[in-house]
Design an enzyme around this catalytic site. Structure first.
Site, mmCIF file in Angstrom:
data_model
loop_
_atom_site.group_PDB
_atom_site.id
_atom_site.type_symbol
_atom_site.label_atom_id
_atom_site.label_comp_id
_atom_site.label_asym_id
_atom_site.label_seq_id
_atom_site.Cartn_x
_atom_site.Cartn_y
_atom_site.Cartn_z
ATOM 1 N N ARG A 148 -3.460 2.991 8.394
ATOM 2 C CA ARG A 148 -3.804 1.799 7.637
ATOM 3 C C ARG A 148 -2.501 0.968 7.645
ATOM 4 O O ARG A 148 -1.356 1.587 7.648
ATOM 5 C CB ARG A 148 -4.027 1.958 6.114
ATOM 6 N N TYR A 185 9.537 -34.657 -20.910
ATOM 7 C CA TYR A 185 8.028 -34.598 -20.690
ATOM 8 C C TYR A 185 7.783 -34.817 -19.074
ATOM 9 O O TYR A 185 8.549 -35.359 -18.415
ATOM 10 C CB TYR A 185 7.327 -35.550 -21.519
ATOM 11 N N CYS A 195 6.166 -39.601 -14.307
ATOM 12 C CA CYS A 195 4.697 -39.740 -14.256
ATOM 13 C C CYS A 195 4.210 -39.919 -12.982
ATOM 14 O O CYS A 195 2.967 -40.170 -12.733
ATOM 15 C CB CYS A 195 4.400 -41.087 -15.353
ATOM 16 N N HIS A 207 -16.091 -7.908 1.862
ATOM 17 C CA HIS A 207 -15.134 -8.803 2.182
ATOM 18 C C HIS A 207 -15.264 -10.324 1.724
ATOM 19 O O HIS A 207 -14.356 -10.816 1.278
ATOM 20 C CB HIS A 207 -15.232 -8.748 3.926
ATOM 21 N N MET A 241 -5.390 -6.620 8.096
ATOM 22 C CA MET A 241 -4.791 -5.942 8.997
ATOM 23 C C MET A 241 -5.904 -4.788 9.628
ATOM 24 O O MET A 241 -6.802 -4.399 8.581
ATOM 25 C CB MET A 241 -3.653 -5.489 8.658
ATOM 26 N N GLY A 284 -8.099 -7.579 4.059
ATOM 27 C CA GLY A 284 -8.656 -7.543 5.450
ATOM 28 C C GLY A 284 -8.031 -8.191 6.506
ATOM 29 O O GLY A 284 -8.589 -8.250 7.796
ATOM 30 N N LYS A 305 1.105 -1.089 -0.227
ATOM 31 C CA LYS A 305 -0.031 -0.025 0.195
ATOM 32 C C LYS A 305 0.903 1.201 0.009
ATOM 33 O O LYS A 305 0.807 2.063 -0.741
ATOM 34 C CB LYS A 305 -0.836 -0.197 1.216
ATOM 35 N N ARG A 314 -3.744 -1.297 -5.777
ATOM 36 C CA ARG A 314 -2.758 -2.699 -5.485
ATOM 37 C C ARG A 314 -3.247 -3.369 -6.688
ATOM 38 O O ARG A 314 -4.321 -2.854 -7.662
ATOM 39 C CB ARG A 314 -3.343 -3.101 -4.395
ATOM 40 N N SER A 341 11.189 -43.325 -17.115
ATOM 41 C CA SER A 341 10.008 -42.463 -16.537
ATOM 42 C C SER A 341 10.094 -42.587 -14.860
ATOM 43 O O SER A 341 10.019 -43.584 -14.373
ATOM 44 C CB SER A 341 8.826 -43.053 -17.156
HETATM 45 C C1 PEP Z 1 5.030 -43.874 -9.103
HETATM 46 O O1 PEP Z 1 5.424 -44.415 -8.395
HETATM 47 O O2 PEP Z 1 5.200 -42.484 -8.993
HETATM 48 C C2 PEP Z 1 3.925 -44.146 -10.139
HETATM 49 C C3 PEP Z 1 3.715 -43.300 -10.868
HETATM 50 O O3 PEP Z 1 3.413 -45.344 -9.894
HETATM 51 P P1 PEP Z 1 2.173 -45.840 -8.936
HETATM 52 O O4 PEP Z 1 1.605 -44.228 -8.291
HETATM 53 O O5 PEP Z 1 1.202 -46.256 -9.658
HETATM 54 O O6 PEP Z 1 2.927 -46.476 -7.978
#
Ligand code: PEP
Ligand code: MG
Length: 942
Positions: free
Chosen positions: A94, A902, A882, A456, A105, A103, A24, A340, A814
């Site tokens: 303020r 990825y 994954c 609020h 303070m 909200g 502020k 702000r 992975s």
């Molecule tokens: C993991 O272990 O991160 C995975 C993707 O396999 P799961 O969650 O099926 O064990």
């Protein structure tokens, strides 16, 4: 060394230093320095607040002298005098930390009034009602905030005064009533706090500054910081802004309002806001009177409408962000009180980002970086199913989008208590106050009967992305009795309501909701994100429907298809059980062969849905007992069968008498009950019930045989694949036959086979042999050349350590960071999250739950080792992730810096991952640009 300076007039403060001046204060400095009409004032720095705490809650040396000097300067600038009866100066006090905490303070207005000044002021402005009202507000604000007097006591006095006089609104109170209210207020302070309301204005100011410092460690502020993970690096202490009062409540040529430079609900490029004539700022925010839409100001005060339009453009050009600002018009003169960055919902954020980029106010890069993934998540909110024909019982203002159903609660404490048990609750109140914040955290939605879109409730709910409807005036709430009357219908605590914060509708009962969709703005921004990012984005999906959804969300492949989900389908489970319980090799092979066509059909469906994009199919992972009934349930069933046998042995064979003895879970799998007492053909003396008991005992024995002490670390994944090779052979066969059939059908199936739980290259080498055998036979059977990849999950610590030889046998890695996190910490995920992780995070032992946010220092180091070792032998080794972390923005940024190819996450998180991946890349570019431009930065020197 020069003494630290604690006080900066708005003209002098460094407008870019939010850490020192607070958001502020920096805003006021910046607006003043831009030449906007800001009432003069000064900021006491956050450093003063830190020193105040460091000194055991005492003002640091020199602070008061600086404040006194600044007040003298203020007097000189305004030509008024603080505490004087002639042309008195009044100020507001303020709080303002580096980050906006709506909200959180406290604010005190009209400082500088006392018993003498108020009378003189009343004469000077020729408006005693106004003067006494201002004094009343000061005593109340000061009493509550600086002295800790109970709010209810003041409210009761005001209500009684209105009742006695027959007035509906505060502004209808007579001068005498107001004077009496002031006297009664002062008595409350004297009675409750044992101190008199200070008549010395400088004393008022000092106490107010101290109260603002004190509110930094108040419960609301501490709760807010904990909930939003605001660390001392982000905001440390609050600044205090002392500013000349201007009055929006001196008459009908005065007004006060709150506005956004664009509509924060939709993002539309129009001025948005509300105002009240003859009112003070807090009236708009508190929602005590329902304000008018800002557009009406155009007719009511046209010259000030022009001021607003000018301000709107100036602010956006300066900040490159939508601004949320407060203004006051005092006798037709326009003043800016604060500005702000506007808190907006995701839809508005996305729309303004795109439009501001197209208008040239932002670059595309800035547009992408300004949307937080958490905001994007709001777009994943559900809405009421349009095909449901439900009649709303009431409606209010749509204040924060999304639909939510839950049991009604009328108190924030109840929302907190019931919400914590996992119950969905809707917090229903006349209006909300900052002290209700803990109830917001646990509520699924908020509904108020008073207040506008800047009340609020609206501001806080929007910030949290929670559905909120405000100003639903048809709802009469009695929070003492815990009941609401809505158009004659009584809604009690615990009754279910549904609210739609996108339309303002309120429904009785639970109404069906549907998934969200993305609008064109979102699509454009995500297209920009796709151009900006380097990381690929895939989804975890196990069915053709999920795969199609993932593709629609922008996934570029499936990073994990878990085949066990298919084994659990109702038509498969009995066959899977036959496979596990088989008494001979032959029986097992038969069961496995029955599964083959089913699996093939599953895979074909997914490959088709993802045609042209890679699909990683993981061979079976979980321990087999997951597909069998538990020992407890088997024992219950066996007990029930034995009771039936005793019953039959006693000569009772009628189905009606047997039925009540049978365990309900068993009923469907039993033959007709009148047969249970008959002899099994060809087995003399053995009854059908005896045979059933024998079978149940065999199953129980088998389950006991395969039960492991620690199944998650036991006979599962590749270990099962190696010891029961028929199973993996069948799965590999089903996958490759699906690919072969699709190749013949000219469908481009891009296949990747992945092995789970690998710890040792030998394991992979053996599965690879199976793959080669199956490949040869499928290729010759179908007369096609198969093209696919063979890879592994990296989810065991040893796999990271042995990544080099593992990479020699595989084409991709992975990371299964769910298991890898468990293994790295030696925490069982389920137990940890139930038992001690929340406490660990709350106590600061761990910064975050490592199952949500990747543990960069532990798991991350293992990943780094695996990537570097793997790519040392195979530079083009493809590496993805994954585990759940693949959808978590900061973890995605880490994956980007690690050079993964990825990330893969659930379909609904794909848009978030697309944005987070782009932001990771853009931030990296920004950092390297800065390093190029400032090669001498200390952080470059190791
Ligand atoms: C993991 O272990 O991160 C995975 C993707 O396999 P799961 O969650 O099926 O064990
Ligand atoms: Mg795993």
């Amino acid at each position: 060394m020069p003494a630290t300076r604690y006080v900066f007039p708005f003209e002098e403060g460094d407008a870019n230093d939010k850490q020192l001046l607070g958001g502020k204060g920096a805003g006021l400095a910046s607006m003043t320095q831009m030449g906007l009409p800001v009432p003069p004032g000064f900021t006491v720095t956050t450093e003063a607040c830190r020193q105040y705490y460091a000194a055991g809650q005492r003002f640091p040396e020199g602070l008061l002298t600086e404040v006194h000097t600044a007040m003298k300067q203020l007097e000189a600038k305004t030509g008024k005098r603080f505490g004087s009866s002639e042309d008195p100066l009044f100020v507001s006090v303020r709080s303002g930390a580096a980050l906006s905490m709506p909200g959180m303070m406290d604010t005190i207005l009209n400082l500088g009034m006392n018993d003498d000044v108020v009378e003189a002021f009343a004469r000077a402005v020729d408006n005693p009602r106004f003067a006494y009202d201002a004094y009343r507000r000061l005593i109340q604000g000061f009493g509550e905030i600086a002295m800790g007097a109970e709010e209810k006591r003041f409210a009761r006095i005001l209500e009684t005064a209105k009742e006695t006089q027959g007035a509906k609104y505060d502004h209808e109170l007579s001068i005498d009533s107001l004077a009496a209210v002031c006297a009664a207020y002062k008595k409350v302070i004297a009675d409750d706090m044992g101190v008199v309301f200070p008549q010395d204005p400088m004393k008022q100011l000092e106490m107010a500054i101290e109260a603002v410092f004190g509110s930094w460690m108040g419960r609301r502020a501490v709760d807010y910081r904990r909930e939003f993970k605001i660390t001392p690096e982000m905001a440390n202490g609050t600044a205090v802004n002392v500013q000349t009062m201007v009055f929006g409540n001196m008459g009908n040529d005065c007004a006060t309002g709150v506005a956004f430079t664009r509509d924060p609900g939709t993002g539309e490029n129009v001025l948005y806001g509300e105002y009240l004539t003859n009112a003070q700022g807090e009236d708009v925010v508190a929602g005590i009177r329902t304000p008018k839409p800002i557009a009406e100001l155009q007719n009511e005060m046209p010259e000030n409408w022009d001021d607003l339009q000018k301000v709107r453009h100036t602010l956006e050009e300066r900040y490159h962000e939508v601004q949320d600002f407060e203004f006051t018009i005092e006798r037709r003169k326009f003043y800016m009180l604060q500005t702000r960055n506007g808190k907006m919902n995701a839809a508005a954020f996305v729309r303004t980002s795109r439009e501001m980029a197209e208008e040239g106010l932002l670059s595309r890069e800035e547009a992408l970086l300004r949307i937080s993934p958490a905001h994007l998540e709001q777009l994943l909110h559900r809405r009421i199913d349009p095909s449901v024909d439900a009649e709303p019982i009431a409606s209010g203002l749509p204040a924060s989008p999304g639909a939510a159903s839950g049991s009604v609660v009328f108190e924030a404490d109840d929302a907190e208590a019931r919400g914590r048990t996992g119950e969905s609750v809707i917090l229903v109140r006349v209006e909300t106050k900052p002290e209700d914040i803990h109830g917001f955290f646990q509520a699924k939605g908020i509904l108020t009967s008073r207040g506008g879109k800047t009340s609020h409730a609206a501001v806080v709910a929007r910030g949290m992305g929670k559905p909120c409807v405000v100003g639903a005036e048809d709802i009469l709430i009695d929070d003492r009795e815990k009941v609401a009357l809505i158009k004659g219908e009584r809604v009690r605590e615990g009754d279910v309501l549904t609210i739609d914060g996108g339309t303002g509708a309120v429904y009785v009962g639970e109404i069906q909701t549907v998934d969200p969709e993305f609008g064109p703005e979102m699509k454009t921004l995500l297209d920009w994100a796709d151009t900006a990012r380097r990381l690929g984005i895939r989804a975890n999906a196990d069915t053709p429907e999920d795969a199609a959804k993932a593709r629609e969300m922008g996934a570029e492949g499936i990073g994990l298809c878990r085949t066990e989900r298919m084994f659990n389908a109702a038509d498969r489970l009995p066959i899977v059980r036959d496979m596990i319980l088989a008494r001979s090799e032959d029986e097992r092979r038969q069961a496995i062969e029955k599964l083959r066509p089913m699996q093939k059909a599953d895979f074909k469906g997914i490959f088709k849905a993802m045609e042209g994009l890679p699909v990683t199919i993981r061979l079976l992972d979980p321990p087999l007992h997951e597909f069998l009934p538990s020992i407890e349930s088997l024992l219950l069933q066996l007990g029930s069968l034995k009771r039936v046998r005793d019953h039959i042995a006693a000569g009772e064979t009628s189905p009606e008498s047997i039925a009540p003895l049978v365990d309900p879970a068993l009923r469907e799998s039993l033959p007709p009950l009148d047969r249970l007492g008959r002899e099994v053909p060809g087995a003399k003396g053995k009854l059908v019930i005896d045979e059933l008991i024998e079978q149940a005992e065999a199953i129980l024995q088998k389950v006991r045989d395969i039960t492991e002490v620690n199944p998650m670390l036991g006979h599962r994944g590749v270990r099962l694949g190696i010891t029961v090779p028929e199973l993996y052979s069948m799965q590999i066969g089903a996958i490759l036959e699906a690919v072969a059939e699709l190749t013949r059908e000219q469908v481009n199936a891009v296949c990747e086979i992945m092995v789970p739980q690998v710890t040792e290259p030998q394991e992979l080498a053996r599965v690879n042999e199976l793959v080669k055998d199956v490949r040869t036979s499928v290729e010759s059977e179908y007369g096609v050349q198969l093209d696919f990849k063979f890879g592994t999950m990296i989810e065991a610590v040893r796999a990271c350590i042995r990544a080099r030889p593992i990479a020699e046998i595989t084409e991709f890695f992975s990371f299964g960071t769910n298991d890898l996190t468990q293994a790295t910490f030696s925490f069982s995920r389920e137990d940890a999250e139930q038992k001690f992780l929340p406490a660990y995070v709350e106590m600061g032992v761990l910064p975050e739950n490592p199952f949500e946010s990747l543990d960069i220092h532990g798991v991350g180091r293992l990943m780094k080792l695996a990537v570097e070792s793997g790519r040392a032998v195979k530079p083009d080794l493809k590496v993805g992730i994954c585990g759940e972390h693949g959808g978590h923005p900061r973890s995605i940024e880490f994956c980007h810096t690690l050079g993964l190819d990825y990330v893969s996450c659930s379909a609904f998180r794909v848009p978030i991952a697309r944005l987070a991946a782009a932001q990771a890349k853009l931030r990296e570019e920004r950092r390297s640009r800065e390093q190029r431009e400032h090669p001498d930065y200390p952080f470059n020197v190791m």
